[in-house]
Design a protein around this motif. Sequence first.
Motif, PDB file in Angstrom:
ATOM      1  N   ARG A 136     132.491 -62.191  42.976  1.00  0.00           N
ATOM      2  CA  ARG A 136     131.528 -63.000  42.401  1.00  0.00           C
ATOM      3  C   ARG A 136     130.321 -63.185  43.483  1.00  0.00           C
ATOM      4  O   ARG A 136     129.112 -62.951  43.003  1.00  0.00           O
ATOM      5  CB  ARG A 136     131.914 -64.289  41.932  1.00  0.00           C
ATOM      6  N   TYR A 137     130.730 -63.371  44.619  1.00  0.00           N
ATOM      7  CA  TYR A 137     129.496 -63.520  45.685  1.00  0.00           C
ATOM      8  C   TYR A 137     128.858 -62.367  45.955  1.00  0.00           C
ATOM      9  O   TYR A 137     127.637 -62.239  46.291  1.00  0.00           O
ATOM     10  CB  TYR A 137     130.159 -64.305  46.834  1.00  0.00           C
ATOM     11  N   PHE A 138     129.687 -61.224  46.038  1.00  0.00           N
ATOM     12  CA  PHE A 138     128.970 -59.928  46.494  1.00  0.00           C
ATOM     13  C   PHE A 138     127.960 -59.516  45.221  1.00  0.00           C
ATOM     14  O   PHE A 138     127.042 -58.798  45.422  1.00  0.00           O
ATOM     15  CB  PHE A 138     130.117 -58.801  46.539  1.00  0.00           C
ATOM     16  N   THR A 139     128.560 -59.947  43.934  1.00  0.00           N
ATOM     17  CA  THR A 139     127.443 -59.793  42.835  1.00  0.00           C
ATOM     18  C   THR A 139     126.196 -60.493  42.872  1.00  0.00           C
ATOM     19  O   THR A 139     125.235 -59.856  42.866  1.00  0.00           O
ATOM     20  CB  THR A 139     128.232 -59.841  41.478  1.00  0.00           C
ATOM     21  N   LEU A 140     126.441 -61.781  43.408  1.00  0.00           N
ATOM     22  CA  LEU A 140     125.365 -62.732  43.644  1.00  0.00           C
ATOM     23  C   LEU A 140     124.345 -62.167  44.870  1.00  0.00           C
ATOM     24  O   LEU A 140     123.063 -62.112  44.408  1.00  0.00           O
ATOM     25  CB  LEU A 140     125.628 -64.020  44.145  1.00  0.00           C
ATOM     26  N   ALA A 141     124.944 -61.384  45.901  1.00  0.00           N
ATOM     27  CA  ALA A 141     124.245 -61.065  46.882  1.00  0.00           C
ATOM     28  C   ALA A 141     123.357 -59.737  46.450  1.00  0.00           C
ATOM     29  O   ALA A 141     122.249 -59.604  46.834  1.00  0.00           O
ATOM     30  CB  ALA A 141     125.173 -60.449  47.961  1.00  0.00           C
TER      31      ALA A 141
ATOM     32  N   ILE B 253     126.849 -55.514  51.050  1.00  0.00           N
ATOM     33  CA  ILE B 253     127.212 -55.813  49.596  1.00  0.00           C
ATOM     34  C   ILE B 253     127.917 -54.642  48.935  1.00  0.00           C
ATOM     35  O   ILE B 253     128.823 -54.746  48.410  1.00  0.00           O
ATOM     36  CB  ILE B 253     125.388 -56.034  49.053  1.00  0.00           C
ATOM     37  N   ALA B 254     127.352 -53.405  48.886  1.00  0.00           N
ATOM     38  CA  ALA B 254     127.856 -52.330  48.361  1.00  0.00           C
ATOM     39  C   ALA B 254     129.421 -51.994  49.056  1.00  0.00           C
ATOM     40  O   ALA B 254     130.120 -51.749  47.957  1.00  0.00           O
ATOM     41  CB  ALA B 254     127.144 -50.878  48.699  1.00  0.00           C
ATOM     42  N   GLU B 255     129.772 -52.193  50.149  1.00  0.00           N
ATOM     43  CA  GLU B 255     131.094 -52.169  50.521  1.00  0.00           C
ATOM     44  C   GLU B 255     131.908 -53.365  49.984  1.00  0.00           C
ATOM     45  O   GLU B 255     133.009 -53.085  49.548  1.00  0.00           O
ATOM     46  CB  GLU B 255     131.268 -52.387  51.941  1.00  0.00           C
ATOM     47  N   GLY B 256     131.354 -54.417  49.918  1.00  0.00           N
ATOM     48  CA  GLY B 256     132.062 -55.771  49.460  1.00  0.00           C
ATOM     49  C   GLY B 256     132.307 -55.338  47.669  1.00  0.00           C
ATOM     50  O   GLY B 256     133.458 -55.800  47.225  1.00  0.00           O
ATOM     51  N   LEU B 257     131.248 -54.861  47.156  1.00  0.00           N
ATOM     52  CA  LEU B 257     131.605 -54.549  45.645  1.00  0.00           C
ATOM     53  C   LEU B 257     132.565 -53.557  45.357  1.00  0.00           C
ATOM     54  O   LEU B 257     133.453 -53.603  44.415  1.00  0.00           O
ATOM     55  CB  LEU B 257     130.381 -54.352  44.965  1.00  0.00           C
TER      56      LEU B 257
END
Length: 226
Positions: free
Chosen positions: A105-110, A130-134
């Motif tokens: 959810r937070y990576f999407t917000l980022a 961000i891309a790695e987290g997603l």
Amino acid sequence: MDPELPVVRLCVAGMQAEAEGRADAARALFQQAWDDARDDYEACITAHYLARQQDSPEETLRWNQECLDRADLVGDERVRGFYPSLYVNMGNAYRELGQLAFAHRYFTLAAERAADAPEGQYGDWNRFAIAEGLRDTAAAADGEAAVRGGVDEGVERAVRELFARWCERGDLKALGLTLPAYLGYLGTDEDRLRLRSALHMVHAARWLPAGEQALLEQALGAVAEP
């Protein structure tokens, strides 16, 4: 950030101490900055650095949440560029705790605020994180959110095979042209165009062995799919 702010000077000194391996000195300097913070803006800055010095994932999350809360209280242009990394830090903290749905959810917000980060290396770092987290947390999300921001499976397979071959034979030119577009891929049409353009540049130059050139054509076809 204003480099002349006393709390910023303390945080810069703390980062220097951290780089020199003086963790206790770094933590003391960041704590002093927190104690000296005069408003929510300065508290937001110092909370970010204190989060780096915590010994447990729970405390890291607590300080990252404090940092985000203070930014929300500031609510003006001074903190606009902070949000991509603030959300990344929250995502990383939840990922460390194994709470992958919250992390996603937070990576999407980022990803939604990625354009607010300053351009250049800092902005690139944010996009890569961000891309790695997603990608790492997509399996924990539901439905459409599960693929938001990630490179789709067909593209992933195609470019991964190419990257593996280029790494094996040290083709730094091909990697240098294409990796930034891949690592910063957040799933937008603009990202897809950027990745396709990078792959096309390598394809048009035709310096690859025949087998890789064929794989590259497959990757271009995959990236072209909507």
